[in-house]
Write a protein that holds these residues in place. Structure first.
Motif, PDB file in Angstrom:
ATOM      1  N   ARG A 239     -30.425  99.396  53.286  1.00  0.00           N
ATOM      2  CA  ARG A 239     -31.253  98.310  52.774  1.00  0.00           C
ATOM      3  C   ARG A 239     -32.313  98.891  51.846  1.00  0.00           C
ATOM      4  NH1 ARG A 239     -29.318  96.676  57.576  1.00  0.00           N
ATOM      5  NH2 ARG A 239     -28.715  94.467  57.770  1.00  0.00           N
ATOM      6  N   GLU A 240     -32.540  98.200  50.725  1.00  0.00           N
ATOM      7  CA  GLU A 240     -33.496  98.679  49.728  1.00  0.00           C
ATOM      8  C   GLU A 240     -34.553  97.610  49.482  1.00  0.00           C
ATOM      9  OE1 GLU A 240     -32.265 101.073  46.201  1.00  0.00           O
ATOM     10  OE2 GLU A 240     -32.891  99.305  45.069  1.00  0.00           O
ATOM     11  N   ARG A 241     -35.812  98.027  49.496  1.00  0.00           N
ATOM     12  CA  ARG A 241     -36.937  97.135  49.213  1.00  0.00           C
ATOM     13  C   ARG A 241     -37.690  97.667  48.008  1.00  0.00           C
ATOM     14  NH1 ARG A 241     -35.885  97.573  54.485  1.00  0.00           N
ATOM     15  NH2 ARG A 241     -35.850  95.666  55.766  1.00  0.00           N
ATOM     16  N   VAL A 242     -38.004  96.776  47.075  1.00  0.00           N
ATOM     17  CA  VAL A 242     -38.625  97.180  45.817  1.00  0.00           C
ATOM     18  C   VAL A 242     -39.853  96.320  45.549  1.00  0.00           C
ATOM     19  CG1 VAL A 242     -38.310  97.386  43.319  1.00  0.00           C
ATOM     20  CG2 VAL A 242     -36.396  97.886  44.859  1.00  0.00           C
ATOM     21  N   SER A 243     -40.935  96.956  45.115  1.00  0.00           N
ATOM     22  CA  SER A 243     -42.127  96.224  44.688  1.00  0.00           C
ATOM     23  C   SER A 243     -42.949  97.155  43.809  1.00  0.00           C
ATOM     24  CB  SER A 243     -42.964  95.762  45.889  1.00  0.00           C
ATOM     25  OG  SER A 243     -44.146  95.102  45.460  1.00  0.00           O
ATOM     26  N   PHE A 244     -43.094  96.793  42.532  1.00  0.00           N
ATOM     27  CA  PHE A 244     -43.898  97.621  41.641  1.00  0.00           C
ATOM     28  C   PHE A 244     -44.563  96.738  40.590  1.00  0.00           C
ATOM     29  CE2 PHE A 244     -39.657  97.647  39.716  1.00  0.00           C
ATOM     30  CZ  PHE A 244     -39.927  97.344  38.392  1.00  0.00           C
ATOM     31  N   PRO A 245     -45.740  97.150  40.101  1.00  0.00           N
ATOM     32  CA  PRO A 245     -46.422  96.363  39.068  1.00  0.00           C
ATOM     33  C   PRO A 245     -45.718  96.495  37.735  1.00  0.00           C
ATOM     34  CG  PRO A 245     -47.645  98.357  39.522  1.00  0.00           C
ATOM     35  CD  PRO A 245     -46.535  98.319  40.527  1.00  0.00           C
ATOM     36  N   VAL A 246     -45.664  95.401  36.981  1.00  0.00           N
ATOM     37  CA  VAL A 246     -45.119  95.415  35.627  1.00  0.00           C
ATOM     38  C   VAL A 246     -46.306  95.592  34.686  1.00  0.00           C
ATOM     39  CG1 VAL A 246     -43.825  94.144  33.881  1.00  0.00           C
ATOM     40  CG2 VAL A 246     -43.191  93.953  36.302  1.00  0.00           C
ATOM     41  N   LEU A 247     -46.432  96.776  34.124  1.00  0.00           N
ATOM     42  CA  LEU A 247     -47.599  97.123  33.337  1.00  0.00           C
ATOM     43  C   LEU A 247     -47.496  96.592  31.913  1.00  0.00           C
ATOM     44  CD1 LEU A 247     -47.921 100.844  34.466  1.00  0.00           C
ATOM     45  CD2 LEU A 247     -49.082  98.860  35.425  1.00  0.00           C
ATOM     46  N   VAL A 248     -48.624  96.257  31.348  1.00  0.00           N
ATOM     47  CA  VAL A 248     -48.684  95.862  29.940  1.00  0.00           C
ATOM     48  C   VAL A 248     -48.817  97.133  29.112  1.00  0.00           C
ATOM     49  CG1 VAL A 248     -49.942  94.578  28.190  1.00  0.00           C
ATOM     50  CG2 VAL A 248     -49.738  93.653  30.511  1.00  0.00           C
ATOM     51  N   ALA A 249     -47.814  97.392  28.273  1.00  0.00           N
ATOM     52  CA  ALA A 249     -47.799  98.633  27.503  1.00  0.00           C
ATOM     53  C   ALA A 249     -48.785  98.559  26.342  1.00  0.00           C
ATOM     54  CB  ALA A 249     -46.393  98.905  26.969  1.00  0.00           C
ATOM     55  N   SER A 250     -49.456  99.669  26.103  1.00  0.00           N
ATOM     56  CA  SER A 250     -50.326  99.762  24.934  1.00  0.00           C
ATOM     57  C   SER A 250     -49.470  99.780  23.672  1.00  0.00           C
ATOM     58  CB  SER A 250     -51.160 101.046  24.999  1.00  0.00           C
ATOM     59  OG  SER A 250     -51.786 101.298  23.751  1.00  0.00           O
ATOM     60  N   GLY A 266     -46.236 103.319  28.540  1.00  0.00           N
ATOM     61  CA  GLY A 266     -45.569 102.215  27.857  1.00  0.00           C
ATOM     62  C   GLY A 266     -44.078 102.395  27.669  1.00  0.00           C
ATOM     63  N   PHE A 267     -43.476 103.369  28.362  1.00  0.00           N
ATOM     64  CA  PHE A 267     -42.043 103.580  28.242  1.00  0.00           C
ATOM     65  C   PHE A 267     -41.315 102.598  29.161  1.00  0.00           C
ATOM     66  CE2 PHE A 267     -41.853 108.262  26.711  1.00  0.00           C
ATOM     67  CZ  PHE A 267     -42.883 108.018  25.819  1.00  0.00           C
ATOM     68  N   VAL A 268     -41.509 101.323  28.879  1.00  0.00           N
ATOM     69  CA  VAL A 268     -40.882 100.268  29.676  1.00  0.00           C
ATOM     70  C   VAL A 268     -40.303  99.227  28.736  1.00  0.00           C
ATOM     71  CG1 VAL A 268     -42.391 100.588  31.674  1.00  0.00           C
ATOM     72  CG2 VAL A 268     -43.055  98.987  29.885  1.00  0.00           C
ATOM     73  N   ASN A 269     -39.270  98.552  29.222  1.00  0.00           N
ATOM     74  CA  ASN A 269     -38.719  97.446  28.456  1.00  0.00           C
ATOM     75  C   ASN A 269     -39.736  96.314  28.442  1.00  0.00           C
ATOM     76  OD1 ASN A 269     -37.212  94.792  28.163  1.00  0.00           O
ATOM     77  ND2 ASN A 269     -35.537  96.218  27.778  1.00  0.00           N
ATOM     78  N   PRO A 270     -40.096  95.789  27.265  1.00  0.00           N
ATOM     79  CA  PRO A 270     -41.154  94.769  27.212  1.00  0.00           C
ATOM     80  C   PRO A 270     -40.779  93.452  27.882  1.00  0.00           C
ATOM     81  CG  PRO A 270     -40.103  95.008  25.068  1.00  0.00           C
ATOM     82  CD  PRO A 270     -39.579  96.128  25.920  1.00  0.00           C
ATOM     83  N   THR A 271     -39.488  93.230  28.117  1.00  0.00           N
ATOM     84  CA  THR A 271     -39.054  91.989  28.763  1.00  0.00           C
ATOM     85  C   THR A 271     -38.893  92.157  30.261  1.00  0.00           C
ATOM     86  OG1 THR A 271     -37.915  91.288  26.748  1.00  0.00           O
ATOM     87  CG2 THR A 271     -37.275  90.205  28.793  1.00  0.00           C
ATOM     88  N   THR A 272     -38.213  93.234  30.680  1.00  0.00           N
ATOM     89  CA  THR A 272     -37.884  93.387  32.096  1.00  0.00           C
ATOM     90  C   THR A 272     -38.886  94.210  32.875  1.00  0.00           C
ATOM     91  OG1 THR A 272     -36.590  95.401  31.742  1.00  0.00           O
ATOM     92  CG2 THR A 272     -35.438  93.295  31.499  1.00  0.00           C
ATOM     93  N   GLY A 273     -39.663  95.067  32.183  1.00  0.00           N
ATOM     94  CA  GLY A 273     -40.555  95.958  32.905  1.00  0.00           C
ATOM     95  C   GLY A 273     -39.877  97.208  33.410  1.00  0.00           C
ATOM     96  N   TYR A 274     -38.569  97.329  33.193  1.00  0.00           N
ATOM     97  CA  TYR A 274     -37.861  98.512  33.668  1.00  0.00           C
ATOM     98  C   TYR A 274     -38.292  99.742  32.882  1.00  0.00           C
ATOM     99  CZ  TYR A 274     -34.631  95.217  35.916  1.00  0.00           C
ATOM    100  OH  TYR A 274     -34.085  94.225  36.674  1.00  0.00           O
ATOM    101  N   GLY A 275     -38.386 100.890  33.560  1.00  0.00           N
ATOM    102  CA  GLY A 275     -38.709 102.125  32.885  1.00  0.00           C
ATOM    103  C   GLY A 275     -37.584 102.561  31.961  1.00  0.00           C
ATOM    104  N   VAL A 276     -37.953 103.259  30.907  1.00  0.00           N
ATOM    105  CA  VAL A 276     -36.972 103.761  29.938  1.00  0.00           C
ATOM    106  C   VAL A 276     -36.821 105.269  30.145  1.00  0.00           C
ATOM    107  CG1 VAL A 276     -36.436 104.049  27.499  1.00  0.00           C
ATOM    108  CG2 VAL A 276     -37.603 101.975  28.290  1.00  0.00           C
TER     109      VAL A 276
END
Length: 276
Positions: A239-250, A266-276
């Protein structure tokens, strides 16, 4: 890079990868984190064509040649997708040649880091790779992405995959029962990907919410969704539990001091918040 010495603060995936590659290229580097070898528990994945050439197959748990997505209609996306073996990835990003300091960073500046106890560590360049922690208290008020998932066998997951190798997002309502997104409630989608030869992660995800959907509610939604496909999930292997803040990239992360890398930079997708 100024001074040709570096300090990396934070030993998550981005910080560990940065320290690993700096050492590989001969840059004297110090990695600071209070728990450098803590085990990563999230599932990480990427488009196969975006993976660097130096990552070998030992870090890959599964690969697909294509993925599917469901909204109003089903879409087939003919692009390779790779799911990491989290343990293998962490092992591959070894810290040979890295000066490891297990301590909490109390103050991070462009050319120095002060750790608990008052020790000052200096370098030509400091990289802040602490993710949400780099933003301090403001990150606690940020929108969050939450998810709950289970791992089952491929045969059990077959009704959900419906012939697809993987499903990135299935936004459809459950087959049985009322819709779970009444006016004002955050929607969620199913993420279904292989994490081994005979292992499929089925995860109900709230892309972003403020407030975020509780993980317990997502677990209930996943149960309802899977029941519509005749899947009980009673024999879940993990079982996997996930919770993380979606940061606003500069918009200009290169101007931040100290330099930030990974989600903090800011290495995140601006729509999903996923890290790049």
């Amino acid at each position: 890079m100024s001074g040709q010495t570096a300090i990396v603060v934070g030993a998550g995936p981005s910080g560990r990868a940065l320290a690993h590659r700096l050492a590989h290229h001969g840059v004297p580097v110090t990695l600071i984190d209070s728990r450098v070898e803590r085990r990563w528990t999230a599932t990480y994945a990427a488009w196969t064509d975006e993976l660097p050439a130096w990552l070998d197959d030992s870090v890959i748990a599964a690969r697909t040649a294509s993925v599917a997505a469901h909204a109003v209609h089903r879409r087939h996306i003919p692009r390779g997708y790779s799911i990491f073996d989290t343990v293998g990835l962490q092992r591959r990003l070894h810290l040979d040649g890295v000066d490891v300091v297990e301590a909490r960073a109390r103050h991070v500046a462009p050319d120095r880091v002060i750790t608990d106890g008052g020790t000052v560590h200096r370098a030509g360049t400091v990289f802040d790779c602490r993710g949400a922690a780099a933003d301090g208290p403001s990150a606690r008020a940020a929108p969050r992405q939450t998810a709950f998932g289970i791992v089952v066998g491929r045969d059990e997951a077959a009704p959900v995959l419906d012939g697809a190798e993987a499903v990135l997002m299935d936004w459809r309502a459950p087959r049985h029962g009322p819709p779970w997104s009444p006016r004002g409630a955050a929607p969620s989608f199913l993420y279904a990907v292989p994490v081994g030869d005979d292992a499929i992660l089925l995860e109900e995800t709230c892309l972003i919410g403020r407030p975020a959907l509780p993980v317990a509610e997502l677990a209930d939604r996943l149960t309802v969704r899977l029941a519509g496909h005749g899947i009980s999930g009673d024999g879940a292997r993990h079982r996997e539990r996930v919770s993380f803040p979606v940061l606003v990239a500069s918009p200009t992360p290169w101007r931040l001091e100290p330099l930030r890398f990974g989600a903090a930079g800011g290495f995140v997708n601006p729509t999903t918040g996923y890290g790049v």
